[in-house]
Design a protein around this motif. Structure first.
Motif, PDB file in Angstrom:
ATOM      1  N   ILE A  44      81.704  61.731   9.918  1.00 20.42           N
ATOM      2  CA  ILE A  44      80.361  61.144  10.097  1.00 20.42           C
ATOM      3  C   ILE A  44      80.487  59.191  10.270  1.00 20.42           C
ATOM      4  O   ILE A  44      79.423  58.340  11.176  1.00 20.42           O
ATOM      5  CB  ILE A  44      78.948  61.165   8.814  1.00 20.42           C
ATOM      6  CG1 ILE A  44      78.832  62.483   9.383  1.00 20.42           C
ATOM      7  CG2 ILE A  44      77.831  60.605   9.484  1.00 20.42           C
ATOM      8  CD1 ILE A  44      77.931  63.103   8.125  1.00 20.42           C
ATOM      9  N   VAL A  45      81.191  59.236   8.518  1.00 17.83           N
ATOM     10  CA  VAL A  45      81.663  57.282   8.670  1.00 17.83           C
ATOM     11  C   VAL A  45      82.707  56.870  10.079  1.00 17.83           C
ATOM     12  O   VAL A  45      82.433  55.882  10.717  1.00 17.83           O
ATOM     13  CB  VAL A  45      81.893  56.983   7.908  1.00 17.83           C
ATOM     14  CG1 VAL A  45      82.749  55.680   7.526  1.00 17.83           C
ATOM     15  CG2 VAL A  45      81.208  57.650   6.504  1.00 17.83           C
ATOM     16  N   GLY A  46      83.928  57.488  10.768  1.00 18.94           N
ATOM     17  CA  GLY A  46      84.606  57.456  11.913  1.00 18.94           C
ATOM     18  C   GLY A  46      84.617  58.101  13.138  1.00 18.94           C
ATOM     19  O   GLY A  46      85.217  57.353  13.761  1.00 18.94           O
ATOM     20  N   HIS A  47      83.250  58.674  13.285  1.00 22.55           N
ATOM     21  CA  HIS A  47      83.668  58.990  14.866  1.00 22.55           C
ATOM     22  C   HIS A  47      83.819  57.619  15.910  1.00 22.55           C
ATOM     23  O   HIS A  47      84.118  58.035  16.758  1.00 22.55           O
ATOM     24  CB  HIS A  47      82.734  60.139  15.123  1.00 22.55           C
ATOM     25  CG  HIS A  47      83.007  60.840  16.247  1.00 22.55           C
ATOM     26  ND1 HIS A  47      84.065  61.893  16.297  1.00 22.55           N
ATOM     27  CD2 HIS A  47      82.068  60.829  17.287  1.00 22.55           C
ATOM     28  CE1 HIS A  47      84.098  62.315  17.650  1.00 22.55           C
ATOM     29  NE2 HIS A  47      82.958  61.914  18.258  1.00 22.55           N
ATOM     30  N   PRO A  48      82.299  57.149  15.423  1.00 17.76           N
ATOM     31  CA  PRO A  48      82.397  55.150  16.458  1.00 17.76           C
ATOM     32  C   PRO A  48      83.702  55.223  16.900  1.00 17.76           C
ATOM     33  O   PRO A  48      84.172  54.952  17.769  1.00 17.76           O
ATOM     34  CB  PRO A  48      81.183  55.336  15.793  1.00 17.76           C
ATOM     35  CG  PRO A  48      80.537  56.218  15.010  1.00 17.76           C
ATOM     36  CD  PRO A  48      81.420  56.595  14.885  1.00 17.76           C
ATOM     37  N   PHE A  49      83.981  54.677  15.744  1.00 16.01           N
ATOM     38  CA  PHE A  49      85.688  54.531  15.836  1.00 16.01           C
ATOM     39  C   PHE A  49      86.656  54.732  17.540  1.00 16.01           C
ATOM     40  O   PHE A  49      87.276  54.550  17.470  1.00 16.01           O
ATOM     41  CB  PHE A  49      86.440  53.724  14.481  1.00 16.01           C
ATOM     42  CG  PHE A  49      85.306  53.334  13.959  1.00 16.01           C
ATOM     43  CD1 PHE A  49      85.621  51.486  13.817  1.00 16.01           C
ATOM     44  CD2 PHE A  49      84.229  53.340  12.892  1.00 16.01           C
ATOM     45  CE1 PHE A  49      84.825  50.514  13.493  1.00 16.01           C
ATOM     46  CE2 PHE A  49      83.870  52.149  12.306  1.00 16.01           C
ATOM     47  CZ  PHE A  49      83.999  50.700  12.111  1.00 16.01           C
ATOM     48  N   ARG A  87      74.424  57.522  21.579  1.00 13.89           N
ATOM     49  CA  ARG A  87      74.498  58.865  21.355  1.00 13.89           C
ATOM     50  C   ARG A  87      75.618  58.749  21.972  1.00 13.89           C
ATOM     51  O   ARG A  87      76.459  59.670  21.215  1.00 13.89           O
ATOM     52  CB  ARG A  87      73.713  59.607  21.960  1.00 13.89           C
ATOM     53  CG  ARG A  87      71.716  59.997  21.134  1.00 13.89           C
ATOM     54  CD  ARG A  87      71.575  60.900  21.266  1.00 13.89           C
ATOM     55  NE  ARG A  87      71.950  61.993  21.927  1.00 13.89           N
ATOM     56  CZ  ARG A  87      71.231  63.093  22.911  1.00 13.89           C
ATOM     57  NH1 ARG A  87      70.186  62.671  22.912  1.00 13.89           N
ATOM     58  NH2 ARG A  87      72.000  63.773  21.950  1.00 13.89           N
ATOM     59  N   GLY A  88      76.400  57.849  22.899  1.00 12.42           N
ATOM     60  CA  GLY A  88      77.848  58.063  23.734  1.00 12.42           C
ATOM     61  C   GLY A  88      78.724  57.703  22.642  1.00 12.42           C
ATOM     62  O   GLY A  88      80.187  57.423  22.543  1.00 12.42           O
ATOM     63  N   LEU A  89      78.509  57.005  21.588  1.00 16.05           N
ATOM     64  CA  LEU A  89      79.597  56.427  20.508  1.00 16.05           C
ATOM     65  C   LEU A  89      80.014  57.373  19.828  1.00 16.05           C
ATOM     66  O   LEU A  89      81.366  58.033  19.135  1.00 16.05           O
ATOM     67  CB  LEU A  89      78.967  55.320  19.681  1.00 16.05           C
ATOM     68  CG  LEU A  89      79.148  54.259  20.062  1.00 16.05           C
ATOM     69  CD1 LEU A  89      78.563  53.039  18.949  1.00 16.05           C
ATOM     70  CD2 LEU A  89      79.948  53.028  20.460  1.00 16.05           C
ATOM     71  N   TYR A  90      79.252  58.259  19.742  1.00 14.17           N
ATOM     72  CA  TYR A  90      79.005  60.511  18.615  1.00 14.17           C
ATOM     73  C   TYR A  90      79.360  61.388  19.988  1.00 14.17           C
ATOM     74  O   TYR A  90      79.750  62.548  19.571  1.00 14.17           O
ATOM     75  CB  TYR A  90      77.924  60.185  18.392  1.00 14.17           C
ATOM     76  CG  TYR A  90      77.821  59.767  16.952  1.00 14.17           C
ATOM     77  CD1 TYR A  90      78.429  60.022  15.480  1.00 14.17           C
ATOM     78  CD2 TYR A  90      77.894  58.551  17.036  1.00 14.17           C
ATOM     79  CE1 TYR A  90      78.216  58.937  14.710  1.00 14.17           C
ATOM     80  CE2 TYR A  90      77.018  57.827  15.885  1.00 14.17           C
ATOM     81  CZ  TYR A  90      77.896  57.894  14.727  1.00 14.17           C
ATOM     82  OH  TYR A  90      77.812  57.381  13.797  1.00 14.17           O
TER      83      TYR A  90
END
Length: 327
Positions: A44-49, A87-90
């Motif tokens: 949850i914390v790291g997926h966008p990165f 949402r694209g970041l996820y």
């Protein structure tokens, strides 16, 4: 015929065996539970990165005189949000979320079993070097499970960078040919047209080369930092702040030790099956180095480190809290 005495002895051994077995299973269950919750916190914390990292890693080298799709991490974030919304970041999180329980359960359970093998006696603290060995063993176990998950995730994250086109000047919109509708669609297409199950394990070698030394470094550094903060080998009384710092630094150690391998893994996993650019890991390494230089092996390093520190801090903190509460 067994005497009453012999029957009693055998019964005692049987009972001891059962107690040992269920005690081992209890430890495994605790590691499974704590690892699962830790992995969920990490994701949850790291997926966008991670999304931005893969986009930077997989974007094609631009023709001479033209600019790359993304000029850097911030530009990749802006373009992704403009084209796909937040949402694209996820994107691609469904695949690791569906398997996060298995991946982290395997990682922490394998590490726990390696710790048990390496201890001189039950309950004895492990040295930093022993934690390095335990981490490497856990890396072997998790690499097999991680490969298909990583392939699905990378395909979804990278498809706009590979198939889209930027038109116009600043503020232009992105139009991307969407090849995959979601994690299951990626798996179906790979199984159907890329060699069946074998296609899902494309990139197994570089994944193994990432997970074994990476987890050796991560768990070794984590233990070293805990012992440093505790002033000795008894780290059971550490506060949460110390665990957060130790976990964050350990996560950074993972990527600092294996990042070029991850670039090669991503390049192979998103490579076109019918018209491949790379014949294997060594070929990918040579071509990336020749065309893009050393910097090509560190594309997306900033987002990877930016993700790794908070994500692993969350993972280790959640793991330690849950594991401690379970006894």
């Amino acid at each position: 015929m067994l005497t009453t005495h012999n029957q009693l002895v055998i019964s005692c051994f049987f009972c001891v065996g059962l107690i040992w077995y269920f005690a081992k299973m209890a430890d495994v269950a605790k590691d499974l539970t704590a690892g699962t919750i830790g992995g969920a916190a990490q994701l949850i914390v790291g997926h966008p990165f991670d999304t931005i990292k893969v986009k930077l890693q997989s974007q094609p080298v631009p023709p001479p005189g033209q600019l790359p799709r993304y000029s850097g991490a911030i530009d990749a974030v802006k373009q992704t949000i403009a084209a796909e919304g937040p949402r694209g970041l996820y994107k691609g999180m469904g695949a690791p979320l569906a398997t996060v329980a298995a991946l982290n359960a395997v990682l922490f359970t394998a590490r726990g079993q390696m710790e048990a093998l390496l201890r001189s006696e039950p309950g004895a603290p492990l040295t930093v070097n022993q934690q390095v060995v335990a981490g490497a063993g856990a890396g072997v176990a998790v690499a097999v499970l991680a490969t298909p998950t990583e392939l699905v995730k990378c395909r979804l994250q990278a498809q706009s960078a590979l198939a889209g086109a930027v038109t116009g000047g600043p503020g232009a919109t992105i139009t991307a040919a969407v090849k995959y509708g979601g994690p299951m669609d990626v798996a179906k297409q790979v199984l159907r047209s890329e060699g069946g199950v074998r296609g899902l394990f494309k990139g197994l070698i570089p994944t193994m080369a990432r997970e074994v030394p990476g987890n050796a470094a991560m768990f070794g550094v984590y233990e070293a930092m805990k012992q440093y903060f505790a002033g000795g080998t008894n780290t059971s009384g550490l506060d949460r702040g110390s665990l957060i710092i130790a976990g964050g630094i350990a996560g950074g150690a993972f990527w600092a030790s294996v990042y070029p391998t991850d670039v090669i893994k991503s390049a192979i996993q998103v490579d076109d099956y019918r018209n491949p650019k790379y014949s294997g890991s060594i070929d990918a390494f040579k071509k990336i180095l020749k065309i893009e230089g050393v910097g090509g092996l560190y594309k997306g390093f900033g987002p990877a480190m930016g993700r790794s520190v908070p994500a692993n801090a969350a993972c280790f903190l959640a793991y330690e809290i849950v594991r401690s509460n379970l006894g």
